[in-house]
Design a protein around this motif. Structure first.
Motif: not given
Lengths: 286, 291
Positions: B57-77
């Motif tokens: 998610t956007s919040a996770e990215i801004i925090k610098g998370k570098i492990s895969p997350g579960g927001a792929f489908l949400t982002n795609a949609m």
């Protein structure tokens, strides 16, 4: 008559979409007025340049980017190419592909990625803090100095591999026996690099330096995207191309004046390329 | 200083091979690997960041998370809801493919023509073109825009493609590469009664395919990624390229990085695929051009 048929299509297109606009823009740069209401203004635009603080800022910034970025990139590209030219080095293909990869990305992909990586609490600040290199996060895009640094890092990241490929290709054309002979004669490695590699690569180095100079002096995409078109903070990253764009398409259109600014780039590229040619020739005779 | 370290290191192989266990050579060798690994890591990291980012998610990215997350489908949609992806990719693809084909055709013809039919007049023209190479696009931008608006072609594919088609850089590149084209082939073809355009089409083109491959990468890349000129001439949302759309999304007040990084992954795929498909011929092709 033979031969003209092959080059005619290119010449017609270049004439129409390059030579004609260039001549037109040269004419335009002597005109003043807003929009398409232009009249001959003589040297009024050039006078305006000398008193325009944003232009002077843009000129200074563009020059800073050029002076810092081009040498760093050329040296890095040369180093990587020389290292990768060693046929006994393992994983050469892998290293080569990895280092070339950045220039395949779209500008927008990499500017987005850099923007999020260099965000306030983004991955770069976190890493630097974890390594105890900094105590408080750096405001990369809020600080005039660091904003320039990020842009320089970004361009270097993207284009070093591109230049490296030219050197690598040139190095592979050099006859190995020259090096063998020098080695047998006891010429030390650094001297072989200085007196054999560098002179033989000179034409390619000159070529890439001129191409990079043109590219850096025209810097637009990165700055526009990193700073949402503002050239901020407080004009610290505004470049000549960004200023031309703003003068033409953002502010009240000022075609004559923006043409004058664009000719400043032409003159700069001309002078800098000439200096580079002269330096290359000097070294040859020395 | 580093420059010399590098060459000495690259020579270390001979010394190291002759004197097994020479510690100096081994250290130098190791240094080269370390430096190249760091460079390779820095080069590849933003790609990994982009791909991983597309799953967060956007919040996770801004925090610098570098492990895969579960927001792929949400982002795609979110991406497909906000962007008419099919249309936008069609715009980008059409422009890049047509521009690449035309550029290769016209510029390779010219490169061949300049090299094979040397004459004093043509050498003069070629010299003039090389001078023009140093004139930045900014100096042509305004008149070009006025020309296309007078021709009522603003906001069309034609306006994006036409000014890029005759590329001096690519003409220069093809001329350099043509120097390596064996003239015996041309002579033999002439004896067989082939006309000049047939020689170009049936002999030159297949022989020079590495040159074409390398040029394809460079030209396709620059057209797919082209920004400033499309930004000026493409004005309505449905005609814009993916580059322009993503740029607009990032300049939102609170950009949704997850969704945008999903888009950038999509936008990067075509150039990546072309690069990996043609990669083997790429260095080969560049080799011909710098001789």
């Amino acid at each position: 008559m033979a031969g003209w048929g092959f080059i005619a299509p290119a010449l017609i297109l270049l004439g129409l979409f390059m030579i004609y606009p260039i001549i037109w823009s040269l004419w335009m740069s002597f005109q003043v007025g807003k929009g398409m209401n232009l009249s001959f203004g003589g040297l009024a635009n050039i006078e305006r340049l000398t008193k325009d603080p944003v232009f002077l800022r843009a000129l200074g910034n563009t020059f800073t980017f050029f002076i810092v970025q081009v040498p760093i990139m050329i040296v890095l590209a040369l180093l990587f190419a020389v290292a990768l030219n060693d046929s006994t080095l393992r994983f050469r293909g892998l290293f080569r592909t990895a280092i070339f990869l950045p220039c395949v990305t779209s500008l927008i992909a990499y500017s987005t990625v850099f923007k999020s990586m260099f965000a306030g609490d983004g991955v770069v600040n976190q890493t630097l803090m974890a390594l105890h290199l900094i105590n408080t996060p750096i405001s990369w895009f809020g600080d005039p100095f660091w904003a320039k640094v990020v842009i320089i890092l970004a361009i270097t990241w993207r284009w070093t591999g591109y230049n490296m490929i030219f050197y690598l290709a040139a190095l592979q054309n050099i006859d190995r026996s020259i090096y063998e002979a020098a080695r047998i004669d006891g010429v030390p490695a650094w001297a072989r690099f200085r007196y054999l590699t560098i002179p033989m690569l000179k034409p390619v180095i000159l070529f890439t330096t001129v191409i990079s100079t043109i590219g850096t002096l025209q810097l637009f995409d990165e700055v526009y995207n990193f700073t949402a078109g503002s050239g901020g903070p407080s004009d610290s990253t505004v470049t000549l191309s960004l200023y031309i764009y703003n003068l033409t398409f953002k502010f009240m259109p000022s075609f004559g004046y923006s043409a004058t600014v664009s000719w400043v780039i032409v003159v700069l590229v001309g002078i800098l390329s000439l200096i580079q040619f002269l330096v290359a020739r000097d070294r040859r005779s020395a | 200083m580093t420059a010399t370290t590098m060459t000495t290191a690259s020579d270390a192989r001979t010394t190291a091979a002759r004197v097994p266990g020479n510690p100096f050579a081994v250290v130098r060798r190791a240094l080269v690997y370390i430096l190249l690994s760091i460079a390779a890591f820095i080069s590849v990291f933003p790609f990994l960041w982009m791909i991983v980012g597309a799953t967060n998610t956007s919040a996770e990215i801004i925090k610098g998370k570098i492990s895969p997350g579960g927001a792929f489908l949400t982002n795609a949609m979110t991406f497909f809801n906000q962007v008419d992806a099919l249309r936008i990719f069609w715009n980008s693809g059409f422009i890049a493919v047509v521009a690449t084909v035309l550029t290769l055709a016209i510029s390779s013809l010219a490169g061949y023509g300049f090299e094979m039919f040397r004459s004093r007049v043509r050498e003069g023209i070629f010299g003039l073109l090389l001078l023009l190479l140093s004139i930045p696009f900014a100096a042509m931008m305004v008149p070009l825009f006025v020309m296309f608006s007078q021709a009522k072609l603003v906001n069309t594919y034609v306006a994006v493609i036409l000014p890029t088609v005759a590329s001096i850089f690519i003409i220069f590149y093809f001329r350099q590469a043509t120097k390596a084209f064996p003239s015996e082939l041309r002579d033999a073809a002439k004896i067989d009664g082939l006309k000049e355009w047939q020689i170009f089409l049936y002999v030159y083109l297949p022989v020079m395919r590495s040159t074409y491959a390398a040029a394809t990468i460079i030209v396709f890349m620059s057209n797919w990624n082209n920004y400033l000129w499309p930004l000026i001439v493409l004005q309505t949302a449905e005609n814009k390229t993916i580059t322009l759309i993503l740029s607009a999304l990032t300049s939102a007040y609170t950009p949704d990085y997850g969704m945008i990084l999903f888009g950038t992954v999509l936008a990067t795929l075509p150039t990546l695929i072309i690069f990996f498909l043609l990669q083997r011929r790429f260095v080969e092709g560049m080799l011909g051009a710098v001789k």
